[in-house]
Design an enzyme around this catalytic site. Structure first.
Site, PDB file in Angstrom:
ATOM      1  CE1 TYR A   1      13.925  28.397   1.956  1.00 53.19           C
ATOM      2  CE2 TYR A   1      15.806  29.522   2.105  1.00 53.19           C
ATOM      3  CZ  TYR A   1      14.392  29.285   1.979  1.00 53.19           C
ATOM      4  OH  TYR A   1      13.300  30.518   2.212  1.00 53.19           O
TER       5      TYR A   1
ATOM      6  CG  ASP B   1       4.895  26.733  -0.445  1.00 55.82           C
ATOM      7  OD1 ASP B   1       4.427  26.845  -1.582  1.00 55.82           O
ATOM      8  OD2 ASP B   1       5.505  28.124  -0.365  1.00 55.82           O
TER       9      ASP B   1
ATOM     10  CG  HIS C   1       1.070  28.116   0.569  1.00 50.47           C
ATOM     11  ND1 HIS C   1       0.879  29.023   1.830  1.00 50.47           N
ATOM     12  CD2 HIS C   1       1.763  27.025   1.044  1.00 50.47           C
ATOM     13  CE1 HIS C   1       0.388  27.583   2.873  1.00 50.47           C
ATOM     14  NE2 HIS C   1       0.799  27.236   2.459  1.00 50.47           N
TER      15      HIS C   1
ATOM     16  NE  ARG D   1      12.702  33.168  -1.005  1.00 51.04           N
ATOM     17  CZ  ARG D   1      11.810  33.134  -1.489  1.00 51.04           C
ATOM     18  NH1 ARG D   1      11.648  33.489  -2.491  1.00 51.04           N
ATOM     19  NH2 ARG D   1      10.601  32.238  -0.890  1.00 51.04           N
TER      20      ARG D   1
ATOM     21  CG  ASP E   1       2.128  37.733  -4.582  1.00 51.26           C
ATOM     22  OD1 ASP E   1       2.177  36.559  -3.420  1.00 51.26           O
ATOM     23  OD2 ASP E   1       2.768  39.164  -3.505  1.00 51.26           O
TER      24      ASP E   1
ATOM     25  CG  ASP F   1     -11.666  -1.838 -24.959  1.00 52.35           C
ATOM     26  OD1 ASP F   1     -11.548  -2.859 -25.417  1.00 52.35           O
ATOM     27  OD2 ASP F   1     -11.083  -0.274 -25.214  1.00 52.35           O
TER      28      ASP F   1
END
Ligand code: GDG
Length: 722
Positions: A82, A136, A160, A305, A366, A673
């Site tokens: 984390y 996220d 996010h 944090r 943001d 192809d």
């Protein structure tokens, strides 16, 4: 009722002595679709447990009472997964803050491990029809981990944060694994088109995959991409505004701030939110402000944090700036900045939104920014001005906000004056348009549209080539009744998957085994028919008793001989000089591309160029060729990452007819192809069995999806010949 498993780093609960449900944006978004779906959660409960019995008890309660399946993590795992990888390495990179990016390979190990824990937890309960919604940047590997184990699952992923430009994302040491992790999903969602575009461009460049505007072909599946701007939980704010507790709180604040103008900002204390620059703009504004005793800047900065060094430094920096600016501009009657380094409760938040004259929201970047939308949701028919950074995802939707560049301190200071002095009428009219949008496109709308699309796009069938299923039995039947068979087989894209360097495309084990089978079968004459040069074909296929046809039918080498001959006696090549000149210009201006000259053709290859730029240049090249080539005996093909000009007097179809003339074949199978093979497919002859490999328009009768499928089909058909 269909089940949703929402997989996010944190569970929507707080586990202390007791368990309480928290009310984040995701919870309210999914609450909005609770009538349609049975909602379940997988995530970390936010606490580490030393006592395993206590962990078991908590787990039982979380599952039974809250529909939450906890992923327990040790302190060490939290620190590396984390704080380390997610927030020390990925978060700054996704936000273009390369100066903050840190990396430690041990973090990556833990990140992979914890993503496996999350996938394991999902696997415990997931059923085929469930919708798995992964959230996220903490869990970018989970979609792939799930897909590998359970190809039938319906998996969505929503990011996010922003997705940065390819030039930034490519710096990450594990960029490809992260992208491949996401491609396990059926649907990958972003807040804005810009983020989606960057993701797509990274996938195309780093994984060398083909992509349409909103989907990517990956391992025989379609991965869809979409734009789903998250909305605020507007309903909850509007409801709170009609309560007594809100009115009381508002009155308290009105007394606190008396008649001052209030400028509000609310955010996690994060370096992406532009707090330091905002403070500098405020300092500048106050320098020239004649009414500074009557303004108050309220900063609500939630601790965030705090274990990470950069966040500790940010806190010190911001507190230092606040102290300095307050010292400089405070009077006996007013201290201009009120800095609150903690969260406020929901009622207080609503009251602050409601009384604020200006919301000053100036992140450097943001993903969306919900605070901007929440402020608007609290302003029905009320004045108020939203000052919003143009670098917030929300800026694309809230058109009537006063936009600022958060890097331009002078501009922010000037616009602050403008906002504070905006006429009432203008405030109301700007706010009205934004309010309607924020109420209509709220968090529930976001969840509903994402999940609706996930239902639509998932249950993902592999990409089907038409008639694939029947082609084997059809070919087998035709072969069974035939005494003599000819097989005209193209090489690149038909037997061999494309590789970056055409020289590296030598036959694989599977191809060699098929060729040996063909060689042994006396009823079959094999022709390898390719655009490649004679020398190349001799090198790879010279030892088989096959007839080789090179350069799209210009030269051939009869089976059993080693002499190359011309199929066309004479033809016009005077056009080549001019074409080569143009091709060379394009090679010079398109990095990674090059020109190949053949006797009857000239080819411009752009396989190693930037995929989008290469395609653009190819289109330009074709349009300039079409003007130049009128009256010349040539054909222009736009093949797979090539533009090729070939003589019209020479093509594979002409070669096939010449080589089969006078021979008593009952069946002539031809397989290819691309465009150059269509000259064989256009021949009208009942004996022809025409097979197109891969996608695209064709005159062939049958289609198989890939070289691997073609090899396996032909091999099985040949085995059936007695
Ligand atoms: C990430 C992306 C994207 C804040 N202070 C208090 C409080 N809050 C609530 C706000 C808002 C939420 O926290 C913050 O959401 P944002 O969207 O502004 O920012 P991030 O936390 O960075 O979220 C972002 C978001 O994910 C969703 O996809 O928009 O770009 O970075 O809802 O109201 N709530 C209370 N007290 C506070 O003091 N009660």
């Amino acid at each position: 009722m269909r089940k949703i498993i929402s997989v996010a780093n944190r569970l929507p609960v707080t586990v202390g002595r007791s368990i309480t449900k928290s009310s984040g944006g995701l919870v309210s978004a999914l609450d909005g679709v609770a009538g349609q779906f049975d909602i379940n959660w997988v995530g970390w409960p936010g606490t580490s447990f030393k006592n395993s019995q206590r962990a078991k008890d908590v787990e039982k309660r979380l599952i039974e009472d809250y529909n939450c399946s906890p992923v327990f993590l040790s302190k060490k795992e939290v620190s590396a997964f984390y704080e380390g990888f997610s927030n020390g390495s990925l978060w700054p990179l996704l936000h273009y803050m390369s100066q903050y990016v840190d990396h430690d390979e041990r973090w990556w190990d833990e990140y992979q491990k914890v993503n496996i824990y999350f996938a394991d937890k999902v696997m415990e309960t997931a059923k085929k029809q469930d919708l798995i919604w992964v959230h996220d940047y903490h869990l970018m590997l989970v979609p792939r981990l799930l897909r590998k184990r359970r190809p039938d699952l319906r998996i969505g992923f929503f990011l996010h944060t922003p997705f940065p430009s390819y030039e930034v994302f490519r710096c990450h040491p594990h960029r490809s694994e992260l992208l491949e992790g996401l491609l396990g999903a059926d649907l990958v969602g972003f807040h804005t088109f810009g983020y989606m575009r960057h993701f797509r461009s990274s996938v195309m460049r780093l994984l060398n995959l083909e992509s349409q505007m909103s989907n990517i072909k990956y391992q025989n599946r379609n991965v869809h991409m979409g734009v789903y701007p998250i909305g605020a939980n507007s309903g909850a704010f509007i409801k709170e505004l009609s309560t007594d507790r809100f009115e009381k709180q508002k009155d308290i604040f009105k007394d606190t701030f008396l008649n001052k103008k209030i400028i509000l900002s609310v955010e996690r204390l994060d370096y992406t939110k532009g707090i330091a620059r905002r403070l500098e703009a405020i300092d500048k504004f106050l320098d020239g402000c004649s009414y500074k005793e009557n303004v108050c800047f309220v900063f609500v900065a939630i601790p965030s944090r705090g274990e990470i060094a950069q966040y500790q430094q940010l806190r010190e920096q911001v507190e230092g700036l606040v102290g300095r600016i307050n010292g400089k501009h405070a009077t006996l009657n007013n201290t201009p900045i009120k800095f609150i380094h903690q969260s406020v409760d929901f009622t207080q938040l609503c009251a602050l939104y409601s009384i604020a004259d200006v919301a000053m929201i100036t992140p450097l970047i943001d993903g969306m920014n919900l605070v901007a939308k929440e402020y608007v949701a609290c302003k029905k028919d009320k004045p108020g001005v939203l000052m919003l950074s143009e670098f917030a995802g929300a800026a694309g939707e809230l058109f009537k906000a006063v936009k600022v560049n958060p890097y331009d301190i002078d501009e922010m200071a000037e616009k602050l004056s403008y906002c504070l002095n905006m006429p009432l009428k203008e405030q109301l009219s700007r706010m009205k348009g934004m309010y309607e949008r924020v109420v209509e496109y709220d968090a529930k709308y976001w969840a509903k549209t994402f999940l609706g699309d996930l239902e639509k796009y998932s249950g993902n069938k592999p990409i089907q080539a038409t008639q694939t299923v029947n082609s084997l039995s059809l070919v087998k039947n035709k072969f069974a009744s035939a005494k003599k068979i000819a097989c005209f087989i193209d090489y690149d894209g038909t037997l061999r998957e494309f590789v970056d360097d055409p020289k590296m495309a030598s036959p694989t084990k599977q191809i060699i085994s098929l060729l040996k089978q063909l060689q042994k079968c006396s009823r079959v004459d094999t022709y390898i028919i390719s655009g490649r040069k004679a020398e190349n074909l001799s090198e790879w296929f010279g030892d088989y008793n096959f007839t080789l046809v090179g350069e799209h039918g210009y030269r051939y080498r009869q089976a059993g001989t080693d002499q190359w001959k011309l199929l066309a006696d004479s033809f016009d090549t005077s056009w080549k000089k001019q074409v080569i000149e143009v091709f060379n210009q394009y090679a010079g201006t398109t990095p990674g591309s090059f020109v190949e000259e053949k006797i009857s053709a000239v080819v411009w290859h752009y396989r190693r160029s930037d995929p989008e730029f290469g395609k653009l240049k190819a289109q330009q090249l074709i349009s300039s060729l079409s003007e130049m080539m009128t009256n010349m005996p040539v054909e222009v093909h736009h093949g797979k990452k090539i533009v090729e000009v070939t003589s019209m007097q020479v093509n594979k179809g002409v070669a096939l007819m010449k080589l089969t003339r006078g021979k008593k074949y009952d069946v002539i199978l031809c397989a290819g192809d691309d465009q150059t093979d269509e000259s064989m497919f256009r021949i009208e002859n009942d004996k022809l069995l025409k097979i197109k490999v891969g996608k695209g328009d064709t005159f062939a009768d049958l289609r198989v999806a890939s070289p691997a499928k073609f090899i396996s089909m032909l091999s099985t058909a040949i085995k059936s010949i007695k």
